[in-house]
Design an enzyme around this catalytic site. Structure first.
Site, PDB file in Angstrom:
ATOM      1  NE  ARG A  18      40.129  39.141  66.033  1.00 52.10           N
ATOM      2  CZ  ARG A  18      38.926  38.870  66.543  1.00 52.10           C
ATOM      3  NH1 ARG A  18      37.861  38.832  65.744  1.00 52.10           N
ATOM      4  NH2 ARG A  18      38.770  38.657  67.830  1.00 52.10           N
ATOM      5  CG  HIS A  43      46.437  38.544  41.715  1.00 51.82           C
ATOM      6  ND1 HIS A  43      45.790  39.309  40.774  1.00 51.82           N
ATOM      7  CD2 HIS A  43      47.691  39.059  41.811  1.00 51.82           C
ATOM      8  CE1 HIS A  43      46.625  40.240  40.329  1.00 51.82           C
ATOM      9  NE2 HIS A  43      47.780  40.109  40.945  1.00 51.82           N
ATOM     10  NE  ARG A  45      47.104  43.066  43.421  1.00 53.33           N
ATOM     11  CZ  ARG A  45      45.944  42.529  43.063  1.00 53.33           C
ATOM     12  NH1 ARG A  45      45.378  41.635  43.864  1.00 53.33           N
ATOM     13  NH2 ARG A  45      45.356  42.858  41.939  1.00 53.33           N
ATOM     14  CG  HIS A  50      44.960  39.376  48.507  1.00 54.93           C
ATOM     15  ND1 HIS A  50      45.826  38.777  47.633  1.00 54.93           N
ATOM     16  CD2 HIS A  50      44.569  40.536  47.911  1.00 54.93           C
ATOM     17  CE1 HIS A  50      45.950  39.513  46.552  1.00 54.93           C
ATOM     18  NE2 HIS A  50      45.207  40.597  46.687  1.00 54.93           N
ATOM     19  CD  GLU A  70      44.159  36.559  38.816  1.00 52.80           C
ATOM     20  OE1 GLU A  70      43.657  36.118  37.754  1.00 52.80           O
ATOM     21  OE2 GLU A  70      43.569  37.347  39.570  1.00 52.80           O
ATOM     22  CB  THR A 100      41.123  45.039  42.092  1.00 51.62           C
ATOM     23  OG1 THR A 100      40.755  43.816  41.440  1.00 51.62           O
ATOM     24  CG2 THR A 100      40.300  46.178  41.521  1.00 51.62           C
ATOM     25  CG  HIS A 190      37.859  42.659  36.959  1.00 54.93           C
ATOM     26  ND1 HIS A 190      38.938  42.515  37.806  1.00 54.93           N
ATOM     27  CD2 HIS A 190      37.293  43.835  37.288  1.00 54.93           C
ATOM     28  CE1 HIS A 190      39.038  43.574  38.596  1.00 54.93           C
ATOM     29  NE2 HIS A 190      38.036  44.390  38.303  1.00 54.93           N
ATOM     30  CG  ASP A 191      33.648  44.106  38.421  1.00 51.73           C
ATOM     31  OD1 ASP A 191      34.189  43.673  39.462  1.00 51.73           O
ATOM     32  OD2 ASP A 191      33.613  45.311  38.130  1.00 51.73           O
TER      33      ASP A 191
END
Length: 237
Positions: A18, A43, A45, A50, A70, A100, A190-191
Site C-alpha cells: 500500500r 531476509h 532481498r 519486503h 538471512e 522464497t 521453513h513451513d
C-alpha cells in the site's frame, strides 16, 4: 529451551503493498519481543520487495533480543551485514528472483565460496549459520567451511508430516545428530507451523532456534499477535 525467532518479512510485504508505513515494521518487531519472541529474523532481498535495507538499519539499535539477518551472500548483502553486525547471519542459496527459499546449500560444491564468506563474518564476530537440507554430507561440509550453526530446511518435513509424522521427522533427527556430533548448533525453519512444530521439537529437543514467519503471521490474523506468539512458544516446551 529452543528460541523462537519471528521472521517479519510478511509485515513488510503488507506495508509495501500500500505504500506508507502501515503496518510499521519496527513497531511489530518490538511488539513481537514484548509478547515473548526471543529473536527477530529478516531476509532483505535485492529488489526490497519486503524488508528494505533501511528497515535493517532501523531495527538494529532498538531490538533487545537476537537479531538474525538471512540472505544470499552477494557483495551488497555482505556489506550490509558487516555494517549492521547482527547477532547471527544465515546464508541461504536463493537467487535474486526466487519467491522464497526452496533448497539448502550444496556445501560441497560451494565449499570455497562459503569458506571465504564465513571467514569474513566470523572474523567480524558475527555468529554464522548455513541453510542446509537434512543431509549428513552437506552438514559436514558446512562444518568444514567454518559455520557455527546449520539451519535445517524443514519444508520436506512439513510436507510429509500430515501423511506420516515419524517418517517425516526421521531424516531431520539423524541430521541433527550429525550436526551435534560435529559441534554445530542447530536451527530450523521453513513451513514450520502450530500443526507440526511441537513434534519436531520433541524429537530434536536440542534445537537452538526456529525461525518462523509466514505461518505465524497468518495465524496472527485470526488469533492476534500476542496470543499467536504464546501458542508457538508453547510448542517449544
Amino acid at each position: 529451551m529452543t528460541k523462537l525467532s519471528v521472521n517479519i518479512n510478511k509485515i513488510a510485504t503488507l506495508r509495501n503493498a500500500r505504500g506508507g508505513d502501515v503496518p510499521n515494521v519496527v513497531k511489530v518487531a518490538l511488539d513481537c519481543e514484548r509478547f515473548g519472541a526471543e529473536g527477530i529474523t529478516v531476509h532483505p532481498r535485492p529488489d526490497e520487495r519486503h524488508i528494505r535495507k533501511a528497515d535493517v538499519y532501523d531495527l538494529k539499535p532498538l531490538l533487545k533480543t537476537e537479531f538474525n539477518i538471512e540472505g544470499y551472500p552477494a557483495p551488497e548483502f555482505i556489506d550490509l551485514v558487516l555494517k549492521v553486525k547482527p547477532h547471527q547471519v544465515t546464508l541461504v542459496p536463493d537467487s535474486p528472483v526466487q519467491l522464497t527459499s526452496n533448497s539448502g546449500w550444496d556445501t560441497k560444491s560451494h565449499y570455497d565460496f562459503l569458506s571465504e564468506v564465513l571467514d569474513e563474518f566470523n572474523n567480524a564476530g558475527i555468529r554464522t549459520s548455513v541453510f542446509v537440507a537434512a543431509d549428513s554430507q552437506m552438514i559436514e561440509y558446512a562444518a568444514k567451511a567454518g559455520a557455527d550453526r546449520v539451519e535445517l530446511y524443514t519444508e520436506p518435513y512439513a510436507t510429509t508430516y500430515n501423511v506420516d509424522p515419524d517418517k517425516a521427522v526421521k531424516p531431520f533427527v539423524e541430521a541433527a545428530k550429525v550436526a551435534r556430533n560435529l559441534g554445530l548448533g542447530i536451527n530450523a525453519g521453513h513451513d514450520l507451523s502450530l500443526a507440526n512444530l511441537n513434534f519436531i521439537y520433541k524429537n530434536i529437543p536440542w534445537l537452538e532456534e526456529v525461525s518462523i514467519g509466514h505461518a505465524l503471521i497468518s495465524d496472527a490474523l485470526y488469533m492476534g499477535l500476542e496470543k499467536t506468539i504464546q501458542e508457538y512458544k508453547n510448542c517449544l516446551r
